[in-house]
Design an enzyme around this catalytic site. Structure first.
Site, PDB file in Angstrom:
ATOM      1  N   VAL A 180      -0.017  -3.193   3.493  1.00  0.00           N
ATOM      2  CA  VAL A 180      -0.538  -4.220   2.578  1.00  0.00           C
ATOM      3  C   VAL A 180      -1.755  -3.678   1.826  1.00  0.00           C
ATOM      4  CG1 VAL A 180      -1.363  -6.594   2.364  1.00  0.00           C
ATOM      5  CG2 VAL A 180       0.313  -6.007   4.131  1.00  0.00           C
ATOM      6  N   ASP A 181      -2.586  -2.893   2.513  1.00  0.00           N
ATOM      7  CA  ASP A 181      -3.706  -2.236   1.828  1.00  0.00           C
ATOM      8  C   ASP A 181      -3.195  -1.366   0.688  1.00  0.00           C
ATOM      9  OD1 ASP A 181      -6.227  -2.991   2.933  1.00  0.00           O
ATOM     10  OD2 ASP A 181      -5.725  -1.929   4.763  1.00  0.00           O
ATOM     11  N   TYR A 182      -2.175  -0.566   0.985  1.00  0.00           N
ATOM     12  CA  TYR A 182      -1.668   0.353  -0.039  1.00  0.00           C
ATOM     13  C   TYR A 182      -1.088  -0.410  -1.226  1.00  0.00           C
ATOM     14  CZ  TYR A 182       0.596   4.326  -2.222  1.00  0.00           C
ATOM     15  OH  TYR A 182       0.983   5.289  -3.133  1.00  0.00           O
TER      16      TYR A 182
END
Length: 409
Positions: A180-182
């Site tokens: 999700v960060d990426y």
């Protein structure tokens, strides 16, 4: 060879950990000048996220670990204490001459320092100010902090990931990496590029961009969420089973596993022939893909027995020749040993002060006219402080030394 697409774009990066730094790194890869602001002494939180660390020339651990190194190449590191008025003034001075201001502080945190969007816009009318947060700038959860796994859970990703109900170990499962960060980093980059285009081509103003992890993970569920929106029912966890063409999943062979995805009826018939069971393709229960979806448990069990009869290499060769999508289940060593991955150059070498042969992951974008060829090493903490303050703000050695003694930089 042309200049990189973002040559001349200047970015002030106050982001930490992963989502924001990944976005700034992408923009730096594309030619933007990225000045990364870090806390004096400790730096980006990611620097303390654990091993493995590069060893310094004396063989000691330091703050250059894998988490930091994966998201901070093609940047300059400047250490500034933004809790000090003098540090805030330096940030504002730098912000006057940049195109993009990036931050991922909790909502409202930077306002008390005079570094929020409205404050920066007063000194730079054209600024594109990108805020990356967990829950966004609005809504009841806006003040909350959070990390990737929290959003995998809250956004529904974990609910559809993991072993099927009834199997050993069934239950919600987190995706391994901080996906999700990426994805949020990618969304941030897209938004910044769109805002730059709007300002440049359409004569538009600067603007505030609000990107958050919860919105990103929800949007990323695409067809899974659309199933719910149409039927009112959440799709079940499928383990490695596919969610379109059937049969699809990981199959155990005589010496390992492979991933198979049969996307249409023609591929199914060819797969049956490869497996030595062509009669399956004319069985009324399996002729059409919808039939195979309904009878998925049965056809998957039949395929499981057939695949056990030979090796991964054998089946991959036969299936590839038949034009059926398949692949080995690789670990990371096998990924980088794959000749196709090597040909694509996904592993790049850089000359780091602590490791002259440091490997990084290349940017996944490939351009014919403006190729990304320069991968400058992720900077040491504060490595560029003096350089940037001298070149950008005209500070002399005495002023820089004074700021150091005061703990401002």
């Amino acid at each position: 060879m042309s200049a990189l697409p973002l040559s001349g774009i200047k970015i002030l990066d106050l982001t930490r950990v992963l989502a924001g730094p990944v976005s700034a790194q992408m923009l730096g890869d594309l030619g933007a000048e990225v000045i990364k602001i870090e806390r004096p002494g400790t730096g980006d939180d990611a620097r303390a996220f654990g091993s493995p660390y590069l060893l310094d020339p004396e063989g000691k651990h330091n703050n250059n670990n894998s988490f930091y190194l994966c998201a901070n190449r093609n940047k300059k590191s400047v250490t500034i204490n933004i809790a000090r008025p003098e540090g805030q003034e330096i940030i504002r001075a730098l912000a006057k001459d940049v195109d993009v201001f990036m931050e991922n502080y909790k909502v409202g945190d930077l306002k008390r320092y005079g570094l929020d969007y409205e404050s920066i816009r007063k000194i730079n009318q054209g600024i594109i100010y990108c805020s990356v947060t967990g829950f966004g700038q609005t809504g009841p959860y806006a003040p909350r902090a959070g990390y990737d796994a929290i959003f995998q859970a809250m956004g529904g990703l974990m609910s559809v990931t993991g072993h099927k109900d009834g199997e050993p170990g069934a239950g919600p499962m987190k995706v391994g990496p901080s996906i999700v960060d990426y994805m949020t980093g990618m969304n941030s980059s897209i938004a910044i590029l769109a805002a730059l285009y709007h300002r440049k081509v359409n004569g538009g103003a600067g603007q505030h961009i609000d990107v958050c992890l919860l919105d990103t993970v929800i949007a990323s569920l695409t067809h899974y969420l659309q199933i719910y929106l149409i039927s009112g029912k959440s799709p079940p966890r499928r383990g490695t089973w596919g969610n379109g063409g059937m049969p699809a999943g990981v199959f155990r062979c005589a010496d390992g596993e492979l991933m198979l995805v049969v996307g249409n009826d023609g591929q199914f018939a060819r797969t049956c022939a490869v497996l030595g069971a062509p009669e399956l393709a004319t069985n009324p229960k399996f002729v059409m893909n919808n039939d195979r979806v309904v009878n998925g448990k049965e056809i998957m069990a039949i395929f499981a027995g057939l695949f056990l009869k030979n090796t991964v290499k054998h089946w991959l060769g036969e299936l590839e020749e038949a034009g059926v999508p398949c692949g080995p289940v690789n670990d990371f060593a096998q990924v980088f040993a794959d000749p196709h991955v090597q040909e694509r150059g996904m592993r790049v070498k850089v000359n780091h002060k602590f490791d002259p042969e440091l490997s990084l992951i290349r940017n996944a974008l490939t351009f014919s006219e403006t190729p990304i060829t320069e991968y400058r090493v992720p900077p040491l903490l504060g490595e560029n402080t003096q350089e940037v303050l001298t070149a950008k703000l005209g500070y002399d050695a005495n002023k820089i030394e004074s700021l150091k003694k005061q703990g401002v930089i």
